[in-house]
Write a protein that holds these residues in place. Structure first.
Motif, mmCIF file in Angstrom:
data_model
loop_
_atom_site.group_PDB
_atom_site.id
_atom_site.type_symbol
_atom_site.label_atom_id
_atom_site.label_comp_id
_atom_site.label_asym_id
_atom_site.label_seq_id
_atom_site.Cartn_x
_atom_site.Cartn_y
_atom_site.Cartn_z
ATOM 1 N N PHE A 142 0.792 -1.218 0.000
ATOM 2 C CA PHE A 142 0.000 0.000 0.000
ATOM 3 C C PHE A 142 0.828 1.274 0.000
ATOM 4 C CE2 PHE A 142 -2.681 -3.240 2.024
ATOM 5 C CZ PHE A 142 -3.718 -3.238 1.111
ATOM 6 N N LEU A 143 1.866 1.331 0.818
ATOM 7 C CA LEU A 143 2.614 2.574 0.968
ATOM 8 C C LEU A 143 3.390 2.929 -0.291
ATOM 9 C CD1 LEU A 143 3.289 4.923 2.768
ATOM 10 C CD2 LEU A 143 5.198 3.608 3.683
ATOM 11 N N ALA A 144 4.119 1.991 -0.847
ATOM 12 C CA ALA A 144 4.929 2.285 -2.027
ATOM 13 C C ALA A 144 4.066 2.747 -3.212
ATOM 14 C CB ALA A 144 5.783 1.084 -2.400
ATOM 15 N N PRO A 145 2.986 2.042 -3.560
ATOM 16 C CA PRO A 145 2.154 2.534 -4.668
ATOM 17 C C PRO A 145 1.518 3.891 -4.372
ATOM 18 C CG PRO A 145 1.663 0.239 -4.240
ATOM 19 C CD PRO A 145 2.558 0.704 -3.133
ATOM 20 N N SER A 146 1.167 4.127 -3.113
ATOM 21 C CA SER A 146 0.590 5.421 -2.744
ATOM 22 C C SER A 146 1.605 6.541 -2.920
ATOM 23 C CB SER A 146 0.107 5.407 -1.293
ATOM 24 O OG SER A 146 -0.895 4.449 -1.139
ATOM 25 N N LEU A 147 2.833 6.293 -2.522
ATOM 26 C CA LEU A 147 3.872 7.309 -2.694
ATOM 27 C C LEU A 147 4.132 7.599 -4.168
ATOM 28 C CD1 LEU A 147 6.489 6.355 0.035
ATOM 29 C CD2 LEU A 147 5.165 8.446 -0.112
ATOM 30 N N VAL A 148 4.253 6.549 -4.955
ATOM 31 C CA VAL A 148 4.504 6.740 -6.389
ATOM 32 C C VAL A 148 3.365 7.520 -7.019
ATOM 33 C CG1 VAL A 148 4.721 5.537 -8.592
ATOM 34 C CG2 VAL A 148 5.976 4.711 -6.604
ATOM 35 N N THR A 149 2.127 7.143 -6.698
ATOM 36 C CA THR A 149 0.973 7.855 -7.252
ATOM 37 C C THR A 149 0.951 9.301 -6.787
ATOM 38 O OG1 THR A 149 -0.274 5.789 -7.273
ATOM 39 C CG2 THR A 149 -1.543 7.825 -7.414
ATOM 40 N N GLY A 150 1.247 9.536 -5.528
ATOM 41 C CA GLY A 150 1.280 10.909 -5.015
ATOM 42 C C GLY A 150 2.312 11.764 -5.710
ATOM 43 N N TYR A 151 3.498 11.222 -5.904
ATOM 44 C CA TYR A 151 4.547 11.991 -6.590
ATOM 45 C C TYR A 151 4.182 12.263 -8.044
ATOM 46 C CZ TYR A 151 7.652 11.338 -2.624
ATOM 47 O OH TYR A 151 8.207 11.364 -1.385
ATOM 48 N N LEU A 152 3.622 11.268 -8.715
ATOM 49 C CA LEU A 152 3.221 11.479 -10.111
ATOM 50 C C LEU A 152 2.109 12.519 -10.224
ATOM 51 C CD1 LEU A 152 3.306 7.817 -11.450
ATOM 52 C CD2 LEU A 152 4.914 9.665 -11.966
ATOM 53 N N GLY B 202 0.848 10.868 8.778
ATOM 54 C CA GLY B 202 -0.146 9.798 8.821
ATOM 55 C C GLY B 202 0.388 8.544 9.489
ATOM 56 N N ALA B 203 1.620 8.165 9.163
ATOM 57 C CA ALA B 203 2.218 6.974 9.766
ATOM 58 C C ALA B 203 2.416 7.166 11.265
ATOM 59 C CB ALA B 203 3.536 6.650 9.087
ATOM 60 N N ALA B 204 2.873 8.346 11.660
ATOM 61 C CA ALA B 204 3.092 8.610 13.083
ATOM 62 C C ALA B 204 1.770 8.633 13.844
ATOM 63 C CB ALA B 204 3.822 9.937 13.265
ATOM 64 N N GLY B 205 0.766 9.295 13.291
ATOM 65 C CA GLY B 205 -0.543 9.353 13.942
ATOM 66 C C GLY B 205 -1.181 7.981 14.056
ATOM 67 N N ALA B 206 -1.069 7.194 12.996
ATOM 68 C CA ALA B 206 -1.644 5.849 13.028
ATOM 69 C C ALA B 206 -0.940 4.972 14.049
ATOM 70 C CB ALA B 206 -1.557 5.220 11.643
#
Length: 97
Positions: free
Chosen positions: A7-17, A42-46
């Motif tokens: 989840f995290l890696a695809p989310s980061l790639v999509t966010g940057y694009l 988000g990671a820290a809060g979660a």
């Protein structure tokens, strides 16, 4: 395989694009920095929320709460995107493929 890889890696790639596509060239670095900030916050809060839930209740319930909050955030992020998207006629989609 951890869920971060799914989840995290695809989310980061999509966010940057998206940041590159939706922002002017002179502010792309700032947009990428905001993506990093959002992911880290988000990671820290979660981690804090799930940690408190696991300490206060049964550990399995902490995982369930974390999954439920993730699902709610996914729906909250998806609904506005789906409302604003306009589907192209099928002929246009076939020509662009």
């Amino acid at each position: 395989m951890g869920t971060d890889r799914l989840f995290l890696a695809p989310s980061l790639v999509t966010g940057y694009l998206l940041a590159d596509d939706l922002t002017a060239p002179e502010v792309r670095t700032e947009a990428s920095s905001w993506i990093n900030t959002a992911v880290n916050a988000g990671a820290a809060g979660a981690a804090v929320m799930v940690g408190f839930a696991m300490d206060a209740m049964e550990p399995r319930l902490g995982f369930i709460i974390g999954a439920a909050v993730s699902f709610i955030l996914l729906v909250a992020a998806t609904v506005p995107i789906l409302r604003n998207s306009k589907s192209a006629p099928i002929e246009d989609q076939l020509q662009s493929a």
